[in-house]
Write a protein that holds these residues in place. Structure first.
Motif, PDB file in Angstrom:
ATOM      1  N   ILE A   5      48.937   3.415  49.116  1.00 15.50           N
ATOM      2  CA  ILE A   5      47.582   3.905  49.322  1.00 15.50           C
ATOM      3  C   ILE A   5      46.893   3.096  50.422  1.00 15.50           C
ATOM      4  N   PHE A   6      46.253   3.809  51.353  1.00 22.97           N
ATOM      5  CA  PHE A   6      45.456   3.181  52.406  1.00 22.97           C
ATOM      6  C   PHE A   6      44.022   3.701  52.250  1.00 22.97           C
ATOM      7  N   ASP A   7      43.206   2.916  51.571  1.00 25.30           N
ATOM      8  CA  ASP A   7      41.833   3.300  51.214  1.00 25.30           C
ATOM      9  C   ASP A   7      40.916   3.036  52.402  1.00 25.30           C
ATOM     10  N   VAL A   8      40.211   4.080  52.874  1.00 28.29           N
ATOM     11  CA  VAL A   8      39.378   3.916  54.064  1.00 28.29           C
ATOM     12  C   VAL A   8      38.244   2.921  53.841  1.00 28.29           C
ATOM     13  N   THR A   9      37.806   2.740  52.595  1.00 22.99           N
ATOM     14  CA  THR A   9      36.732   1.775  52.351  1.00 22.99           C
ATOM     15  C   THR A   9      37.215   0.345  52.556  1.00 22.99           C
ATOM     16  N   LYS A  10      38.510   0.119  52.427  1.00 24.10           N
ATOM     17  CA  LYS A  10      39.074  -1.203  52.702  1.00 24.10           C
ATOM     18  C   LYS A  10      39.114  -1.493  54.200  1.00 24.10           C
ATOM     19  N   TYR A  11      38.937  -0.447  55.000  1.00 23.81           N
ATOM     20  CA  TYR A  11      38.952  -0.594  56.447  1.00 23.81           C
ATOM     21  C   TYR A  11      37.543  -0.536  57.048  1.00 23.81           C
ATOM     22  N   GLY A  12      36.533  -0.539  56.178  1.00 18.59           N
ATOM     23  CA  GLY A  12      35.162  -0.598  56.652  1.00 18.59           C
ATOM     24  C   GLY A  12      34.336   0.659  56.492  1.00 18.59           C
ATOM     25  N   ALA A  13      34.902   1.737  55.963  1.00 18.54           N
ATOM     26  CA  ALA A  13      34.120   2.966  55.764  1.00 18.54           C
ATOM     27  C   ALA A  13      33.084   2.761  54.667  1.00 18.54           C
ATOM     28  N   VAL A  14      31.854   3.176  54.937  1.00 15.53           N
ATOM     29  CA  VAL A  14      30.751   3.039  53.986  1.00 15.53           C
ATOM     30  C   VAL A  14      30.274   4.434  53.596  1.00 15.53           C
ATOM     31  N   ALA A  15      30.218   4.691  52.300  1.00 20.63           N
ATOM     32  CA  ALA A  15      29.875   6.034  51.811  1.00 20.63           C
ATOM     33  C   ALA A  15      28.374   6.197  51.648  1.00 20.63           C
ATOM     34  N   ASN A  16      27.640   6.045  52.767  1.00 20.48           N
ATOM     35  CA  ASN A  16      26.190   6.232  52.714  1.00 20.48           C
ATOM     36  C   ASN A  16      25.713   7.427  53.518  1.00 20.48           C
ATOM     37  N   GLY A  17      26.657   8.179  54.117  1.00 20.75           N
ATOM     38  CA  GLY A  17      26.309   9.371  54.884  1.00 20.75           C
ATOM     39  C   GLY A  17      25.672   9.086  56.225  1.00 20.75           C
ATOM     40  N   LYS A  18      25.581   7.802  56.621  1.00 15.49           N
ATOM     41  CA  LYS A  18      24.902   7.449  57.873  1.00 15.49           C
ATOM     42  C   LYS A  18      25.778   6.603  58.798  1.00 15.49           C
ATOM     43  N   THR A  19      26.482   5.636  58.223  1.00 14.97           N
ATOM     44  CA  THR A  19      27.294   4.733  59.030  1.00 14.97           C
ATOM     45  C   THR A  19      28.541   5.452  59.519  1.00 14.97           C
ATOM     46  N   ASP A  20      28.798   5.377  60.816  1.00 11.94           N
ATOM     47  CA  ASP A  20      29.947   6.082  61.395  1.00 11.94           C
ATOM     48  C   ASP A  20      31.242   5.475  60.866  1.00 11.94           C
ATOM     49  N   ALA A  21      32.014   6.299  60.155  1.00 13.99           N
ATOM     50  CA  ALA A  21      33.268   5.839  59.549  1.00 13.99           C
ATOM     51  C   ALA A  21      34.485   6.189  60.390  1.00 13.99           C
ATOM     52  N   SER A  22      34.282   6.683  61.589  1.00 17.35           N
ATOM     53  CA  SER A  22      35.394   7.184  62.405  1.00 17.35           C
ATOM     54  C   SER A  22      36.470   6.134  62.619  1.00 17.35           C
ATOM     55  N   GLN A  23      36.082   4.935  63.050  1.00 20.84           N
ATOM     56  CA  GLN A  23      37.068   3.901  63.348  1.00 20.84           C
ATOM     57  C   GLN A  23      37.779   3.418  62.095  1.00 20.84           C
ATOM     58  N   ALA A  24      37.077   3.363  60.981  1.00 22.10           N
ATOM     59  CA  ALA A  24      37.723   2.986  59.719  1.00 22.10           C
ATOM     60  C   ALA A  24      38.784   4.009  59.336  1.00 22.10           C
ATOM     61  N   PHE A  25      38.479   5.295  59.497  1.00 21.66           N
ATOM     62  CA  PHE A  25      39.457   6.349  59.205  1.00 21.66           C
ATOM     63  C   PHE A  25      40.674   6.214  60.114  1.00 21.66           C
ATOM     64  N   LEU A  26      40.435   5.961  61.394  1.00 25.77           N
ATOM     65  CA  LEU A  26      41.539   5.863  62.344  1.00 25.77           C
ATOM     66  C   LEU A  26      42.420   4.645  62.062  1.00 25.77           C
TER      67      LEU A  26
END
Length: 400
Positions: free
Chosen positions: A33-54
């Protein structure tokens, strides 16, 4: 020289044995499992999670074995991203949360919101939502009047995939096409829910081009354009159990505008239902057009409920005011309409207008029962330049 046994060296046999053991071991291991939140994605609907997903995708794609990019519940703002392969093993992209697209027009300059390219054995699923926030962009879409219109982002774009699956995702309010499939082979799409307002421009549900062996099943598609469109190069497409409406129906085409030798062949649409859509089952080609072919197309076991144009072949398609008067050069042949029933919201329930230069060939109507519920009499059938046959019930009376 090494000792030989049965025509192979001992070393060669050992290599094959070790590879077989490695495959067996990796095949039995649970996916990583590669959890995007471990890579910096924040589930607030505002912070750009693009780089964390990549970053999560990069590590999952490099992993030797089965891997999963995990997007937990929550709302994630994601800019335009494309996930590329090839990868070192089967990979799944599991969306549990809601992904929201940008609303700033500066982000509308690309044709992709979320893309996947050059991947084998990809699975996208999870029960989550893809919110294209299309209302922010629809005013920029003037393609019905402007041939040079801006191409807005498709919500999901799949390019050059093989042996892949898409299921249990809800796509809402795309800026343009919801799901665009190009140059893919052996792909299964099932249990999708695709929605956009009936007046949202160019929001095709699923658009397929230059692809082979694509199946779509058990899905609900409610859009402002075609529920499913199969354009040039679509071959061996199977569609079953789709509920369509509102929208412009399930269409083969439009064909003949840009591609001359990418034929559309072996299309099967069965067990589908249309609710108050503009069109039901449709084949459309440009006029004037390049030379092309649409062949071996079956529409069978289909219910129409208050559909404006239940059965239609249109070989004079051109939505622009600058169109020239000309005949289509696309040959349509070997088309079957069988067991199609229900109601038409207009008097012309069956309308087949083929090319005068290349009449439609071998068009067969079997057991058609389409009633008009209006006050202006019974349903009508109109045909022009069509060669074929009828059998079984014919309501409206056949025009072949």
């Amino acid at each position: 020289m090494g000792i030989k046994y049965g025509g192979f060296g001992i070393v060669s046999q050992l290599v094959i044995l070790l590879l077989s053991i490695a495959v067996a071991v990796y095949g039995d291991l649970p996916p990583k499992i590669f959890d995007v939140t471990k890579y910096g994605a924040v589930a607030n609907g505002k912070t750009d999670a693009s780089q964390a997903f990549l970053r999560a995708w990069r590590d999952a794609c490099r992993y030797y074995g089965r891997s999963r990019v995990w997007i937990p519940k929550g709302t994630y703002f994601v800019g335009s991203v494309t996930f590329e392969g090839p990868c070192n093993g089967p990979i799944a992209f599991l969306i549990k949360g809601t992904l929201k697209a940008p609303t700033n027009p500066q982000h509308f300059l690309t044709d992709t919101w979320i893309g996947f390219r050059y991947v084998d054995s990809l699975t996208v699923k999870g029960g989550g939502y893809l919110d294209g926030q299309g209302a922010s962009a629809w005013k920029f879409n003037n393609c019905h009047t402007n041939p040079q219109c801006r191409t807005l982002p498709a919500t999901l774009r799949f390019d050059f995939l093989t042996n892949s699956k898409l299921s249990h995702i809800r796509s809402i309010n795309s800026k343009n096409t919801h799901i665009n499939i190009f140059a893919c082979n052996f792909m299964e799409i099932s249990n999708m829910r695709i929605t956009a307002p009936s007046n949202s421009p160019n929001t095709d549900g699923i658009r397929i081009g230059s692809s082979n062996q694509i199946s779509i099943s058990d899905s609900v598609i409610q859009t402002g354009d075609d529920c499913i469109a199969m354009v040039s190069g679509s071959q061996n497409i199977n569609i079953t159990g789709v509920a369509c409406g509102p929208g412009h129906g399930i269409s083969v085409g439009s064909l003949g505008r840009n591609h001359e030798h990418e034929y559309v062949m072996n299309i099967n649409i069965r067990n589908c239902t249309f609710f108050a859509s503009d069109n039901g089952v449709r084949i459309k080609t440009w006029a004037p057009s390049l030379t092309s072919l649409a062949s071996n197309i079956t529409f069978q076991d289909i219910q129409m409920i208050n559909v404006r144009n239940p059965i239609i072949i249109d070989q004079q398609y051109c939505p622009y005011s600058t169109c020239l008067e000309a005949e289509s050069a696309v040959q349509i042949e070997n088309v079957l309409f069988k067991n199609i029933w229900g109601t038409s919201s207009t008097k012309v329930a069956l309308n087949m207008q083929c090319s005068g230069a290349l009449p439609c060939k071998n068009v067969n109507l079997i057991n058609i029962n389409l009633a008009y519920r209006g006050r202006r009499g019974h349903a009508l059938a109109l045909c022009s330049h069509v060669l074929g046959s009828t059998s079984g019930q014919q309501n409206p009376p056949g025009c072949l």
